[in-house]
Design a protein around this motif. Structure first.
Motif, PDB file in Angstrom:
ATOM      1  N   GLY A 141      35.924  79.997  14.796  1.00 57.08           N
ATOM      2  CA  GLY A 141      37.136  80.132  15.593  1.00 57.08           C
ATOM      3  C   GLY A 141      38.283  79.318  15.045  1.00 57.08           C
ATOM      4  O   GLY A 141      39.212  78.950  15.770  1.00 57.08           O
ATOM      5  N   CYS A 142      38.253  79.048  13.744  1.00 54.99           N
ATOM      6  CA  CYS A 142      39.257  78.214  13.081  1.00 54.99           C
ATOM      7  C   CYS A 142      40.087  79.092  12.146  1.00 54.99           C
ATOM      8  O   CYS A 142      39.543  79.737  11.244  1.00 54.99           O
ATOM      9  N   GLY A 165      35.008  80.888   2.275  1.00 57.11           N
ATOM     10  CA  GLY A 165      35.510  79.854   3.173  1.00 57.11           C
ATOM     11  C   GLY A 165      36.084  80.439   4.447  1.00 57.11           C
ATOM     12  O   GLY A 165      35.831  79.936   5.550  1.00 57.11           O
ATOM     13  N   ALA A 166      36.846  81.519   4.306  1.00 60.57           N
ATOM     14  CA  ALA A 166      37.454  82.151   5.475  1.00 60.57           C
ATOM     15  C   ALA A 166      36.396  82.724   6.414  1.00 60.57           C
ATOM     16  O   ALA A 166      36.562  82.702   7.636  1.00 60.57           O
ATOM     17  N   ALA A 167      35.307  83.249   5.850  1.00 64.84           N
ATOM     18  CA  ALA A 167      34.249  83.824   6.683  1.00 64.84           C
ATOM     19  C   ALA A 167      33.634  82.771   7.594  1.00 64.84           C
ATOM     20  O   ALA A 167      33.409  83.013   8.792  1.00 64.84           O
ATOM     21  N   VAL A 168      33.367  81.590   7.046  1.00 67.20           N
ATOM     22  CA  VAL A 168      32.779  80.524   7.866  1.00 67.20           C
ATOM     23  C   VAL A 168      33.803  79.986   8.858  1.00 67.20           C
ATOM     24  O   VAL A 168      33.479  79.736  10.030  1.00 67.20           O
ATOM     25  N   PRO A 211      30.152  82.418  -6.109  1.00 69.65           N
ATOM     26  CA  PRO A 211      31.459  81.966  -5.610  1.00 69.65           C
ATOM     27  C   PRO A 211      31.582  82.073  -4.090  1.00 69.65           C
ATOM     28  O   PRO A 211      32.094  81.160  -3.440  1.00 69.65           O
ATOM     29  N   PHE A 212      31.126  83.178  -3.532  1.00 68.57           N
ATOM     30  CA  PHE A 212      31.232  83.391  -2.088  1.00 68.57           C
ATOM     31  C   PHE A 212      30.437  82.335  -1.319  1.00 68.57           C
ATOM     32  O   PHE A 212      30.927  81.766  -0.343  1.00 68.57           O
ATOM     33  N   GLU A 213      29.212  82.057  -1.765  1.00 70.21           N
ATOM     34  CA  GLU A 213      28.382  81.064  -1.072  1.00 70.21           C
ATOM     35  C   GLU A 213      28.951  79.657  -1.227  1.00 70.21           C
ATOM     36  O   GLU A 213      28.884  78.848  -0.307  1.00 70.21           O
TER      37      GLU A 213
END
Length: 356
Positions: free
Chosen positions: A138-139, A130-133, A82-84
């Protein structure tokens, strides 16, 4: 890779036809737009790129030196972590902003989730990916929307910013431009093999690394080098996206099959027949627009059509390109000269076995 310990679920088994982050198939999209005809829209002189161009994103000018880029993308699971999956989906959504020469500012989550079949904690793991990427880009992720759906889906709506005079678009290729690709191909066949439990851990790891690598450096380097025409390679494959660029620019192109890079394991999986429905649709749609030399192997032909997820940028760069390639390499990108733009029938592509 991140795993949920509470429950082991093969996410890709819940994804009919998984294997690529395909946009609507090209033939279907063409039929749809023909059936709809011109859509009524208010006149807006500040809309620099909209629906009619068929580009990667819409662009609205705010001022003399600021333009908003607006895009969205989401898809079903292509890996079982899920994370990936969340990381890949976010990188894929952000890619359209980079393909226009911009920088992402804010994003909204888009999710469909079978609440009665999968734990909500798993969706949280997807969104954390998604939040990590997005954070690394910087988004800011500032909200979103979720619905109940039998097939899980995840992605983002993204707003970015660019200078109106430094936009990259698909309709500005010129004769003599060199075609540069910034990531290897093969995520489609690998994702299809993952769904069938046939991809090794090393192959999956390399594919995930590629799909979660942002196109930020590629976009910044292209803008700095004065590149005008670019697109990101996703569901229509390398040849499909090149065809769209050449058709929009009124030109033809050549691709050197022996120069195109492939992900580890992709060639072997293509040979074993792990070809997604999206890739087969690309092959069918492009049959009348692409001439492939006899010396090009069937595996290379499949991978040139392979429906990608979060692929690299394809640039049409004016000569000389040596400094541009060196800058891309210095940034750690797998950038390769894979062809050139030539005068000829609109959208026509010739694939040769080697660079002439």
């Amino acid at each position: 890779m991140s795993e949920l310990t509470a429950q082991t679920v093969r996410l890709t088994s819940l994804s009919p036809g998984a294997g690529c982050a395909c946009k609507l198939r090209q033939a279907s999209l063409t039929q749809l737009m023909a059936g709809l005809g011109p859509l009524a829209q208010p006149t807006n002189d500040n809309l620099l790129i909209g629906l009619s161009e068929g580009d990667d994103a819409a662009v609205l000018r705010l001022s003399q030196d600021q333009a908003l880029i607006l895009t969205t993308d989401f898809f079903t699971p292509i890996v079982d972590s899920p994370f990936e999956w969340g990381r890949i989906a976010a990188a894929n959504a952000l890619s359209d902003v980079y393909a226009m020469g911009g920088k992402p500012l804010v994003a909204l989550n888009l999710a469909a989730w079978p609440a009665d079949e999968l734990p909500i904690d798993m969706l949280g793991e997807v969104m954390r990916g998604g939040a990590a990427v997005a954070t690394s880009a910087g988004c800011a992720v500032v909200g979103g929307h979720t619905i109940d759906d039998p097939v899980p889906k995840y992605g983002m709506a993204v707003v970015g910013m660019a200078h109106p005079d430094q936009l990259l678009s698909i309709d500005r290729a010129a004769p003599g431009d060199q075609l540069i690709l910034t990531k290897p191909l093969g995520t489609g066949v690998i994702s299809t093999a993952i769904k069938q439990g046939a991809a090794s851990e090393d192959v999956v790891r390399a594919a995930v690394r590629s799909m979660t690598t942002l196109n930020a450096s590629a976009g910044e380097t292209a803008v700095a080098a004065g590149v005008a025409a670019a697109t990101d390679v996703t569901g229509f494959g390398l040849l499909g996206h090149l065809h769209r660029m050449l058709a929009a620019s009124g030109l033809s192109g050549e691709v050197y099959a022996d120069r195109v890079p492939f992900l580890p394991g992709a060639w072997e999986l293509a040979k074993e027949g792990f070809v997604s429905g999206g890739t087969r649709a690309n092959i069918s749609f492009l049959a009348s627009a692409v001439d492939i030399a006899d010396e090009v192997s069937p595996e290379a032909s499949i991978l040139l059509h392979d429906a990608q997820t979060s692929g690299g940028l394809l640039m049409a760069a004016p000569q000389p390109v040596e400094h541009l390639l060196e800058d891309l390499w210095r940034r750690g990108l797998y950038a390769t000269l894979v062809g050139r733009v030539i005068d000829g029938p609109q959208g026509r592509i010739v694939v040769t076995g080697e660079q002439p």
